[in-house]
Design a protein around this motif. Structure first.
Motif, mmCIF file in Angstrom:
data_model
loop_
_atom_site.group_PDB
_atom_site.id
_atom_site.type_symbol
_atom_site.label_atom_id
_atom_site.label_comp_id
_atom_site.label_asym_id
_atom_site.label_seq_id
_atom_site.Cartn_x
_atom_site.Cartn_y
_atom_site.Cartn_z
ATOM 1 N N GLU A 23 -24.839 -96.193 -38.606
ATOM 2 C CA GLU A 23 -26.056 -97.001 -38.698
ATOM 3 C C GLU A 23 -25.739 -98.458 -38.996
ATOM 4 O OE1 GLU A 23 -29.175 -95.467 -41.159
ATOM 5 O OE2 GLU A 23 -28.913 -93.436 -40.386
ATOM 6 N N LEU A 24 -24.634 -98.701 -39.710
ATOM 7 C CA LEU A 24 -24.241 -100.068 -40.044
ATOM 8 C C LEU A 24 -23.331 -100.672 -38.984
ATOM 9 C CD1 LEU A 24 -23.471 -99.586 -43.837
ATOM 10 C CD2 LEU A 24 -25.459 -100.728 -42.831
ATOM 11 N N ASP A 25 -23.122 -99.945 -37.904
ATOM 12 C CA ASP A 25 -22.205 -100.377 -36.848
ATOM 13 C C ASP A 25 -20.815 -100.677 -37.403
ATOM 14 O OD1 ASP A 25 -24.163 -100.192 -34.865
ATOM 15 O OD2 ASP A 25 -24.891 -102.210 -35.306
ATOM 16 N N ALA A 26 -20.407 -99.887 -38.375
ATOM 17 C CA ALA A 26 -19.086 -100.051 -38.988
ATOM 18 C C ALA A 26 -18.102 -99.150 -38.273
ATOM 19 C CB ALA A 26 -19.143 -99.689 -40.469
ATOM 20 N N ASN A 27 -17.131 -99.742 -37.674
ATOM 21 C CA ASN A 27 -16.092 -98.979 -36.996
ATOM 22 C C ASN A 27 -14.985 -98.694 -38.002
ATOM 23 O OD1 ASN A 27 -17.372 -99.056 -34.470
ATOM 24 N ND2 ASN A 27 -16.651 -101.141 -34.166
ATOM 25 N N LEU A 28 -15.129 -97.600 -38.716
ATOM 26 C CA LEU A 28 -14.157 -97.256 -39.742
ATOM 27 C C LEU A 28 -12.852 -96.803 -39.111
ATOM 28 C CD1 LEU A 28 -16.445 -95.240 -42.144
ATOM 29 C CD2 LEU A 28 -15.667 -97.592 -42.399
ATOM 30 N N THR A 29 -11.771 -97.209 -39.742
ATOM 31 C CA THR A 29 -10.466 -96.783 -39.269
ATOM 32 C C THR A 29 -10.158 -95.390 -39.791
ATOM 33 O OG1 THR A 29 -9.288 -97.668 -41.168
ATOM 34 C CG2 THR A 29 -9.660 -99.177 -39.320
ATOM 35 N N HIS A 30 -9.211 -94.752 -39.153
ATOM 36 C CA HIS A 30 -8.775 -93.430 -39.606
ATOM 37 C C HIS A 30 -8.219 -93.521 -41.028
ATOM 38 C CE1 HIS A 30 -7.484 -89.322 -39.221
ATOM 39 N NE2 HIS A 30 -6.253 -89.654 -39.544
ATOM 40 N N LYS A 31 -7.526 -94.620 -41.328
ATOM 41 C CA LYS A 31 -6.957 -94.815 -42.660
ATOM 42 C C LYS A 31 -8.058 -94.895 -43.717
ATOM 43 C CE LYS A 31 -3.754 -97.778 -45.215
ATOM 44 N NZ LYS A 31 -4.537 -98.160 -46.365
ATOM 45 N N GLU A 32 -9.140 -95.603 -43.420
ATOM 46 C CA GLU A 32 -10.254 -95.703 -44.360
ATOM 47 C C GLU A 32 -10.841 -94.329 -44.655
ATOM 48 O OE1 GLU A 32 -12.490 -99.924 -43.697
ATOM 49 O OE2 GLU A 32 -12.579 -98.501 -42.044
ATOM 50 N N LYS A 33 -10.909 -93.501 -43.644
ATOM 51 C CA LYS A 33 -11.459 -92.169 -43.829
ATOM 52 C C LYS A 33 -10.536 -91.301 -44.675
ATOM 53 C CE LYS A 33 -13.905 -92.340 -39.443
ATOM 54 N NZ LYS A 33 -13.956 -91.836 -38.077
ATOM 55 N N LEU A 34 -9.236 -91.521 -44.563
ATOM 56 C CA LEU A 34 -8.272 -90.686 -45.281
ATOM 57 C C LEU A 34 -7.985 -91.155 -46.698
ATOM 58 C CD1 LEU A 34 -5.583 -89.969 -42.540
ATOM 59 C CD2 LEU A 34 -7.362 -88.451 -43.380
ATOM 60 N N ASP A 35 -7.960 -92.466 -46.909
ATOM 61 C CA ASP A 35 -7.503 -92.962 -48.212
ATOM 62 C C ASP A 35 -8.605 -93.137 -49.244
ATOM 63 O OD1 ASP A 35 -8.762 -95.341 -47.576
ATOM 64 O OD2 ASP A 35 -6.944 -96.515 -47.410
ATOM 65 N N GLY A 36 -9.828 -92.764 -48.903
ATOM 66 C CA GLY A 36 -10.901 -92.799 -49.892
ATOM 67 C C GLY A 36 -11.579 -94.141 -50.049
ATOM 68 N N THR A 37 -11.251 -95.113 -49.215
ATOM 69 C CA THR A 37 -11.888 -96.421 -49.341
ATOM 70 C C THR A 37 -13.139 -96.539 -48.479
ATOM 71 O OG1 THR A 37 -10.508 -97.372 -47.591
ATOM 72 C CG2 THR A 37 -9.692 -97.586 -49.858
ATOM 73 N N MET A 38 -13.491 -95.460 -47.801
ATOM 74 C CA MET A 38 -14.634 -95.502 -46.892
ATOM 75 C C MET A 38 -15.900 -95.953 -47.607
ATOM 76 S SD MET A 38 -16.559 -92.539 -44.602
ATOM 77 C CE MET A 38 -15.117 -91.607 -44.424
ATOM 78 N N THR A 39 -16.211 -95.348 -48.727
ATOM 79 C CA THR A 39 -17.451 -95.674 -49.426
ATOM 80 C C THR A 39 -17.463 -97.124 -49.880
ATOM 81 O OG1 THR A 39 -17.647 -93.393 -50.160
ATOM 82 C CG2 THR A 39 -18.967 -95.019 -51.329
ATOM 83 N N ALA A 40 -16.380 -97.579 -50.471
ATOM 84 C CA ALA A 40 -16.302 -98.969 -50.932
ATOM 85 C C ALA A 40 -16.467 -99.935 -49.763
ATOM 86 C CB ALA A 40 -14.981 -99.218 -51.646
ATOM 87 N N ASN A 41 -15.831 -99.631 -48.647
ATOM 88 C CA ASN A 41 -15.937 -100.498 -47.480
ATOM 89 C C ASN A 41 -17.337 -100.481 -46.889
ATOM 90 O OD1 ASN A 41 -13.280 -101.258 -47.762
ATOM 91 N ND2 ASN A 41 -12.519 -99.797 -46.266
ATOM 92 N N LEU A 42 -17.984 -99.320 -46.894
ATOM 93 C CA LEU A 42 -19.356 -99.245 -46.388
ATOM 94 C C LEU A 42 -20.299 -100.088 -47.243
ATOM 95 C CD1 LEU A 42 -19.769 -95.488 -45.451
ATOM 96 C CD2 LEU A 42 -19.736 -97.436 -43.890
ATOM 97 N N VAL A 43 -20.146 -100.015 -48.550
ATOM 98 C CA VAL A 43 -20.991 -100.808 -49.451
ATOM 99 C C VAL A 43 -20.747 -102.288 -49.214
ATOM 100 C CG1 VAL A 43 -21.389 -101.406 -51.873
ATOM 101 C CG2 VAL A 43 -21.185 -99.009 -51.203
ATOM 102 N N GLU A 44 -19.500 -102.681 -49.100
ATOM 103 C CA GLU A 44 -19.164 -104.083 -48.862
ATOM 104 C C GLU A 44 -19.762 -104.571 -47.539
ATOM 105 O OE1 GLU A 44 -15.181 -106.544 -47.743
ATOM 106 O OE2 GLU A 44 -15.023 -105.112 -49.407
ATOM 107 N N ARG A 45 -19.643 -103.770 -46.496
ATOM 108 C CA ARG A 45 -20.188 -104.158 -45.198
ATOM 109 C C ARG A 45 -21.709 -104.234 -45.224
ATOM 110 N NH1 ARG A 45 -16.215 -100.714 -41.165
ATOM 111 N NH2 ARG A 45 -14.310 -101.646 -41.958
#
Length: 59
Positions: A23-45
Motif C-alpha cells: 500500500e505504501l509502494d515500498a519495494n522491500l528488499t529480501h534482506k529487509e524481510k529477513l533481518d527484521g528491519t521491515m517494520t522500522a523501514n515501513l514506519v520510516e517510509r
C-alpha cells in the motif's frame, strides 16, 4: 524482541507487513524481510510519505 511461538501468527504478521508495504509502494528488499528491519523501514517510509504529502505546495 519477543518471538511469536505460533507459526500461523508469524505468517499472518508477515503477510500483514507485506500488504502494508504494498500500500505504501515500498519495494522491500529480501534482506529487509529477513533481518527484521521491515517494520522500522515501513514506519520510516510512511512518515516520509506523510511529511512529503503535507509539505506539497502546488504553485
Amino acid at each position: 524482541m519477543t518471538r511469536l511461538s505460533d507459526p500461523n501468527a508469524s505468517k499472518a504478521l508477515d503477510q500483514m507487513k507485506a500488504e502494508i508495504a504494498n500500500e505504501l509502494d515500498a519495494n522491500l528488499t529480501h534482506k529487509e524481510k529477513l533481518d527484521g528491519t521491515m517494520t522500522a523501514n515501513l514506519v520510516e517510509r510512511a512518515e516520509r510519505k506523510i511529511t512529503d504529502k503535507n509539505n506539497f505546495n502546488p504553485s
